[in-house]
Design an enzyme around this catalytic site. Structure first.
Site, short mmCIF file in Angstrom:
data_model
loop_
_atom_site.label_atom_id
_atom_site.label_comp_id
_atom_site.label_asym_id
_atom_site.label_seq_id
_atom_site.Cartn_x
_atom_site.Cartn_y
_atom_site.Cartn_z
N GLY A 237 0.79 -1.23 0.00
CA GLY A 237 0.00 0.00 0.00
C GLY A 237 0.82 1.28 0.00
N ARG B 114 -16.03 -14.09 -9.89
CA ARG B 114 -15.68 -12.67 -9.91
C ARG B 114 -16.92 -11.78 -9.77
NH1 ARG B 114 -12.48 -10.92 -14.74
NH2 ARG B 114 -12.82 -12.87 -15.84
N ARG C 61 -6.58 -7.89 -8.69
CA ARG C 61 -7.73 -8.67 -9.16
C ARG C 61 -8.10 -8.17 -10.55
NH1 ARG C 61 -7.33 -12.78 -6.81
NH2 ARG C 61 -9.39 -13.41 -7.56
N ILE C 62 -8.58 -9.09 -11.37
CA ILE C 62 -9.05 -8.72 -12.70
C ILE C 62 -10.57 -8.60 -12.64
CG2 ILE C 62 -9.30 -9.56 -15.07
CD1 ILE C 62 -6.45 -10.60 -14.86
N HIS D 154 0.64 1.38 -13.26
CA HIS D 154 1.26 0.15 -13.75
C HIS D 154 2.78 0.38 -13.82
CE1 HIS D 154 1.48 -3.68 -15.78
NE2 HIS D 154 2.31 -3.13 -16.64
N THR E 171 -9.86 0.81 -18.69
CA THR E 171 -10.86 0.48 -19.69
C THR E 171 -10.95 -1.04 -19.79
OG1 THR E 171 -9.18 0.63 -21.40
CG2 THR E 171 -10.50 2.60 -21.02
N GLU F 115 -9.74 -3.28 -21.73
CA GLU F 115 -8.51 -4.04 -21.98
C GLU F 115 -7.56 -3.89 -20.79
OE1 GLU F 115 -7.96 -6.07 -24.55
OE2 GLU F 115 -10.03 -5.59 -25.10
N LEU F 116 -6.90 -4.98 -20.39
CA LEU F 116 -6.01 -4.96 -19.24
C LEU F 116 -4.80 -4.05 -19.51
CD1 LEU F 116 -5.39 -6.30 -16.45
CD2 LEU F 116 -3.97 -7.93 -17.71
N ASP F 117 -4.50 -3.17 -18.52
CA ASP F 117 -3.35 -2.27 -18.61
C ASP F 117 -3.34 -1.47 -19.91
OD1 ASP F 117 -2.50 -3.18 -16.12
OD2 ASP F 117 -1.30 -4.78 -17.00
C1 GRF Z 1 3.28 -0.99 -7.66
O1 GRF Z 1 4.48 -1.30 -8.29
C2 GRF Z 1 2.23 -0.69 -8.67
O2 GRF Z 1 2.72 -0.07 -9.82
C3 GRF Z 1 1.74 -2.06 -9.02
O3 GRF Z 1 1.73 -2.76 -7.80
C4 GRF Z 1 2.70 -2.20 -6.93
C5 GRF Z 1 2.01 -1.84 -5.65
O4 GRF Z 1 2.92 -1.43 -4.67
N1 GRF Z 1 0.48 -1.98 -9.70
P1 GRF Z 1 2.40 -0.75 -3.33
O5 GRF Z 1 1.43 -1.72 -2.67
O6 GRF Z 1 1.73 0.54 -3.70
O7 GRF Z 1 3.64 -0.53 -2.52
#
Ligand code: GRF
Length: 197
Positions: A13, A66, A92-93, A110, A142, A144-146
């Site tokens: 987090g 899901r 989670r997706i 990401h 959106t 599509e993933l990432d």
């Molecule tokens: C980060 O690298 C983020 O880009 C990815 O998951 C990681 C989460 O890290 N989606 P944190 O829990 O915020 O430290």
């Protein structure tokens, strides 16, 4: 009136904390809830320590259903009435139904320079490919993933001797700068991409 922000995370987090800590003063948004699907994550205590309401929703009892998980998540979110949902390492997706419901209000971080390296193990894949630079991307969520419109990117150099761990740490420092900067702009209704440095 301030925009209401829900932050969803699964891990330590650190991005969630960076977002919460940024929403002060003249910031156009305020955190209204931090939601985690992993009660062991430790991040919930960090949100509580900052006075942000928390919700834990363990996905495991749903055994891969899901839609059922999302129904509980939707009820939870509805109670906090967010204007914006920030995904901060929420592993989670989602179904298309969930995404369509919240589309336009969801942003994600990401750890790659999208469109490169969607999915997992981004740093190892960037190193294997011999990339000279790496980084992170904040984008709208959106179907599509990432994928989805890019709202900001931060770049870092790949250094000799880098491992996935050292590269991840260098990128994570930038995540903590980029994500709050994008959220501030997004909450003000501005989708102009941010480029760092
Ligand atoms: C980060 O690298 C983020 O880009 C990815 O998951 C990681 C989460 O890290 N989606 P944190 O829990 O915020 O430290």
């Amino acid at each position: 009136m301030s925009k209401r922000v829900a932050i969803l995370f699964s891990g330590s987090g650190s991005n969630m904390v960076a977002l919460i800590d940024s929403m002060t003063g003249d910031h156009p948004a305020r955190p209204v809830v931090a939601v985690c699907n992993n009660a062991d994550a430790g991040g919930l205590a960090k949100a509580e320590a900052r006075g942000v309401p928390t919700e834990g929703i363990d996905h495991r009892p749903f055994k891969g259903d899901r839609a059922a998980f999302e129904s509980v998540l939707n009820e939870t979110l509805a109670r906090h009435a967010p204007d914006i949902i920030c995904f901060a390492g929420f592993m989670r997706i989602f179904t298309d139904t969930f995404i369509s419901h919240w589309q336009g209000r969801m942003i994600n971080i990401h750890p790659s320079l999208l469109p490169k390296y969607r999915g997992l193990n981004t740093h190892a894949r960037a190193l294997e490919a011999g990339e000279a630079e790496a980084g992170c991307t904040v984008h709208e969520v959106t179907l599509e993933l990432d994928d989805g419109p890019i709202l900001g990117q931060a770049r870092v150099p790949v250094l000799p001797g880098d491992t996935p761990q050292t590269l991840a740490a260098r990128v994570l420092e930038q995540e903590h700068i980029l994500y709050p900067a994008v959220l501030r702009r997004f909450a003000a209704g501005d989708r102009t991409p941010i480029r760092l440095p």
